[in-house]
Design an enzyme around this catalytic site. Structure first.
Site, PDB file in Angstrom:
ATOM      1  N   CYS A 186       0.817  -1.232   0.000  1.00 10.47           N
ATOM      2  CA  CYS A 186       0.000   0.000   0.000  1.00 10.47           C
ATOM      3  C   CYS A 186       0.843   1.271   0.000  1.00 10.47           C
ATOM      4  O   CYS A 186       0.343   2.339  -0.367  1.00 10.47           O
ATOM      5  CB  CYS A 186      -0.954   0.009   1.195  1.00 10.47           C
ATOM      6  SG  CYS A 186      -2.124  -1.352   1.144  1.00 10.47           S
ATOM      7  N   HIS A 216      -3.384   7.576   2.180  1.00 12.55           N
ATOM      8  CA  HIS A 216      -3.751   6.231   1.738  1.00 12.55           C
ATOM      9  C   HIS A 216      -5.177   5.954   2.216  1.00 12.55           C
ATOM     10  O   HIS A 216      -5.534   6.235   3.354  1.00 12.55           O
ATOM     11  CB  HIS A 216      -2.778   5.222   2.327  1.00 12.55           C
ATOM     12  CG  HIS A 216      -3.159   3.804   2.057  1.00 12.55           C
ATOM     13  ND1 HIS A 216      -3.574   3.370   0.824  1.00 12.55           N
ATOM     14  CD2 HIS A 216      -3.200   2.723   2.883  1.00 12.55           C
ATOM     15  CE1 HIS A 216      -3.854   2.079   0.897  1.00 12.55           C
ATOM     16  NE2 HIS A 216      -3.636   1.669   2.114  1.00 12.55           N
ATOM     17  N   ASN A 256      -9.991   0.097  -0.371  1.00  9.94           N
ATOM     18  CA  ASN A 256      -8.532   0.165  -0.273  1.00  9.94           C
ATOM     19  C   ASN A 256      -7.935  -0.460  -1.537  1.00  9.94           C
ATOM     20  O   ASN A 256      -7.956  -1.680  -1.696  1.00  9.94           O
ATOM     21  CB  ASN A 256      -8.067  -0.584   0.983  1.00  9.94           C
ATOM     22  CG  ASN A 256      -6.567  -0.518   1.180  1.00  9.94           C
ATOM     23  OD1 ASN A 256      -5.823  -0.137   0.268  1.00  9.94           O
ATOM     24  ND2 ASN A 256      -6.112  -0.887   2.358  1.00  9.94           N
TER      25      ASN A 256
HETATM   26  O1  UT7 Z   1      -3.721  -0.837   3.480  1.00 11.66           O
HETATM   27  C1  UT7 Z   1      -2.815  -1.395   4.383  1.00 11.66           C
HETATM   28  C2  UT7 Z   1      -3.131  -0.970   5.715  1.00 11.66           C
HETATM   29  N1  UT7 Z   1      -4.341  -1.600   6.170  1.00 11.66           N
HETATM   30  C3  UT7 Z   1      -5.041  -1.006   7.075  1.00 11.66           C
HETATM   31  O2  UT7 Z   1      -4.722   0.098   7.434  1.00 11.66           O
HETATM   32  C4  UT7 Z   1      -6.198  -1.720   7.726  1.00 11.66           C
HETATM   33  C5  UT7 Z   1      -6.135  -1.461   9.198  1.00 11.66           C
HETATM   34  N2  UT7 Z   1      -7.171  -2.086   9.968  1.00 11.66           N
HETATM   35  C6  UT7 Z   1      -8.473  -1.715   9.886  1.00 11.66           C
HETATM   36  O3  UT7 Z   1      -8.831  -0.910   9.098  1.00 11.66           O
HETATM   37  C7  UT7 Z   1      -9.434  -2.298  10.893  1.00 11.66           C
HETATM   38  O4  UT7 Z   1      -8.728  -2.958  11.911  1.00 11.66           O
HETATM   39  C8  UT7 Z   1     -10.458  -3.290  10.262  1.00 11.66           C
HETATM   40  C9  UT7 Z   1     -11.442  -2.528   9.396  1.00 11.66           C
HETATM   41  C10 UT7 Z   1      -9.727  -4.335   9.441  1.00 11.66           C
HETATM   42  C11 UT7 Z   1     -11.247  -3.988  11.354  1.00 11.66           C
HETATM   43  O5  UT7 Z   1     -11.897  -3.020  12.193  1.00 11.66           O
HETATM   44  P1  UT7 Z   1     -11.783  -3.161  13.784  1.00 11.66           P
HETATM   45  O6  UT7 Z   1     -12.612  -2.100  14.367  1.00 11.66           O
HETATM   46  O7  UT7 Z   1     -10.313  -3.177  14.128  1.00 11.66           O
HETATM   47  O8  UT7 Z   1     -12.483  -4.533  14.049  1.00 11.66           O
HETATM   48  P2  UT7 Z   1     -11.872  -5.850  14.723  1.00 11.66           P
HETATM   49  O9  UT7 Z   1     -10.870  -6.487  13.858  1.00 11.66           O
HETATM   50  O10 UT7 Z   1     -11.475  -5.494  16.120  1.00 11.66           O
HETATM   51  O11 UT7 Z   1     -13.164  -6.788  14.779  1.00 11.66           O
HETATM   52  C12 UT7 Z   1     -14.295  -6.443  15.580  1.00 11.66           C
HETATM   53  C13 UT7 Z   1     -15.348  -7.526  15.386  1.00 11.66           C
HETATM   54  C14 UT7 Z   1     -14.796  -8.936  15.510  1.00 11.66           C
HETATM   55  O12 UT7 Z   1     -15.767  -9.732  16.159  1.00 11.66           O
HETATM   56  P3  UT7 Z   1     -15.594 -10.099  17.727  1.00 11.66           P
HETATM   57  O13 UT7 Z   1     -14.280 -10.822  17.820  1.00 11.66           O
HETATM   58  O14 UT7 Z   1     -15.585  -8.772  18.436  1.00 11.66           O
HETATM   59  O15 UT7 Z   1     -16.790 -10.941  17.990  1.00 11.66           O
HETATM   60  C15 UT7 Z   1     -14.681  -9.401  14.065  1.00 11.66           C
HETATM   61  O16 UT7 Z   1     -14.798 -10.786  13.928  1.00 11.66           O
HETATM   62  O17 UT7 Z   1     -15.903  -7.430  14.061  1.00 11.66           O
HETATM   63  C16 UT7 Z   1     -15.853  -8.705  13.421  1.00 11.66           C
HETATM   64  N3  UT7 Z   1     -15.703  -8.514  11.989  1.00 11.66           N
HETATM   65  C17 UT7 Z   1     -16.749  -8.323  11.185  1.00 11.66           C
HETATM   66  N4  UT7 Z   1     -18.075  -8.256  11.389  1.00 11.66           N
HETATM   67  C18 UT7 Z   1     -18.870  -8.022  10.337  1.00 11.66           C
HETATM   68  C19 UT7 Z   1     -14.568  -8.492  11.274  1.00 11.66           C
HETATM   69  N5  UT7 Z   1     -14.857  -8.277   9.969  1.00 11.66           N
HETATM   70  C20 UT7 Z   1     -16.196  -8.167   9.871  1.00 11.66           C
HETATM   71  C21 UT7 Z   1     -17.087  -7.939   8.822  1.00 11.66           C
HETATM   72  N6  UT7 Z   1     -18.407  -7.862   9.081  1.00 11.66           N
HETATM   73  N7  UT7 Z   1     -16.658  -7.759   7.555  1.00 11.66           N
END
Ligand code: UT7
Length: 326
Positions: free
Chosen positions: A115, A253, A283
């Site tokens: 990225c 980004h 992204n």
């Molecule tokens: O481009 C390179 C750089 N990349 C990035 O910068 C990405 C950086 N990370 C992010 O943008 C975020 O961490 C994400 C968007 C990937 C995830 O958001 P988050 O607020 O950090 O969520 P999380 O990973 O803490 O997950 C929260 C909950 C989890 O469930 P539990 O464990 O709390 O029950 C996940 O399983 O959300 C769940 N979850 C989803 N639910 C519905 C994860 N993906 C999804 C989904 N739909 N697509």
């Protein structure tokens, strides 16, 4: 001794026709439009058609950038293409772009910084120009991330997408460093290979002889992104004796609206100085910064003379920033 600086004279973009909405994704994996919008800001993204390759996207964006710069194939003596989704393991996708555009002079190669790829590519081309080794460079970020996604993994498949953006950099003789004159003022690149396993593809020619799928520890990447992007932005401003208040635009980004907003808040930047396209692009990895830049130039937001900061962070980890007077 002559000093050269790189003037950004053209921008171009290309997005595949097919739009994939959150609602459609929710029919394939256990997710919802509400979750995706709330956690990422993404509403829809573009996906390449069957048989449409990264080079096809890159060629279209590069053509648009060349048109906007008013240059022809004979003018270009360098192509630096950032991509983590090349058409083939080799040759470099940049060479396919070169051939398709009828360019026969100079070097053409790919850069792999995921990225952060576009910022790495811009820094590389800028250094070629500063060194007097190139007069006119095409710098491209192009990806078909849809091809390396695990479409059963809701934690990643809702985030990434396809697209391409490009810029033209042209050498201009300069008398010294002047942040009020047009051109790339400075670029700042970083990497920390200790974080390899937080964002990677679980395949490759040397390891598995397969392409593999993207894997990400999202929360960890998020944490690093917010810290590293604010730090590299401060570094770029300090290197030029400037402050955040001097910026006309920041083109970040486009990974997650929460990362973009947090970084802007840390810098004390008002949201109306931030170009955001993540809602309709998702992204697009190396394509995200040049796509956002091209969109803001095309709609008249970014104008000649504006001070623009581009920043990105990606797998590796890699991260970086470029400060450009348009
Ligand atoms: O481009 C390179 C750089 N990349 C990035 O910068 C990405 C950086 N990370 C992010 O943008 C975020 O961490 C994400 C968007 C990937 C995830 O958001 P988050 O607020 O950090 O969520 P999380 O990973 O803490 O997950 C929260 C909950 C989890 O469930 P539990 O464990 O709390 O029950 C996940 O399983 O959300 C769940 N979850 C989803 N639910 C519905 C994860 N993906 C999804 C989904 N739909 N697509």
């Amino acid at each position: 001794m002559s000093i050269f600086r790189s003037i950004l004279t053209g921008t171009g973009a290309y997005l595949p026709d097919r739009v994939l909405t959150n609602a459609e994704l929710a029919t394939k994996v256990d997710t919802s439009d509400a979750w995706i919008q709330e956690r990422t800001g993404i509403k829809s993204r573009h996906i390449a058609a069957d048989g449409q390759l990264t080079s096809d996207l890159a060629i279209a964006a590069a053509r648009a950038a060349m048109d906007s710069a008013g240059i022809s194939a004979a003018d270009v003596d360098l192509i630096v293409q950032a991509t983590a989704t090349p058409d083939q393991t080799f040759p470099a996708t940049a060479t396919r772009v070169q051939a398709a555009l009828g360019i026969t002079r100079g070097a053409a190669f790919d850069i792999q910084a995921v990225c952060s790829g576009f910022v790495y590519a811009l820094a590389t081309a800028d250094n070629f120009i500063r060194a007097g080794q190139s007069k006119c460079a095409l710098v491209i970020g192009a990806e078909t991330f849809s091809r390396i996604l695990d479409w059963t993994d809701r934690t990643t498949c809702v985030l990434f997408a396809d697209g391409a953006g490009a810029v033209v950099l042209q050498a201009e003789a300069a008398s010294g460093h002047d942040s009020n004159s047009r051109g790339v003022l400075s670029t700042h690149l970083h990497a920390d290979g200790r974080c390899n396993d937080l964002l990677y593809v679980d395949g490759g020619p040397s390891s598995t002889q397969t392409v593999g799928h993207l894997r990400m520890a999202g929360r960890e990447v998020f944490r690093h992104a917010v810290t590293n992007l604010a730090a590299v932005t401060h570094e770029a401003l300090a290197a030029n004796g400037l402050s955040a208040a001097d910026l006309d635009w920041i083109v970040p980004h486009q990974a997650n609206i929460r990362i973009i907003d947090t970084t802007a808040r840390k810098l004390g930047l008002s949201p109306d100085k931030v170009v955001t396209t993540v809602d309709h692009h998702g992204n697009t990895s190396a394509a995200s910064v040049p796509l956002a830049l091209a969109e803001a130039v095309a709609d008249g937001r970014i104008r000649r003379g504006d001070l623009v900061l581009m920043e990105a962070m990606g797998g590796g980890f890699t991260w970086g920033a470029a400060l450009v007077r348009m």
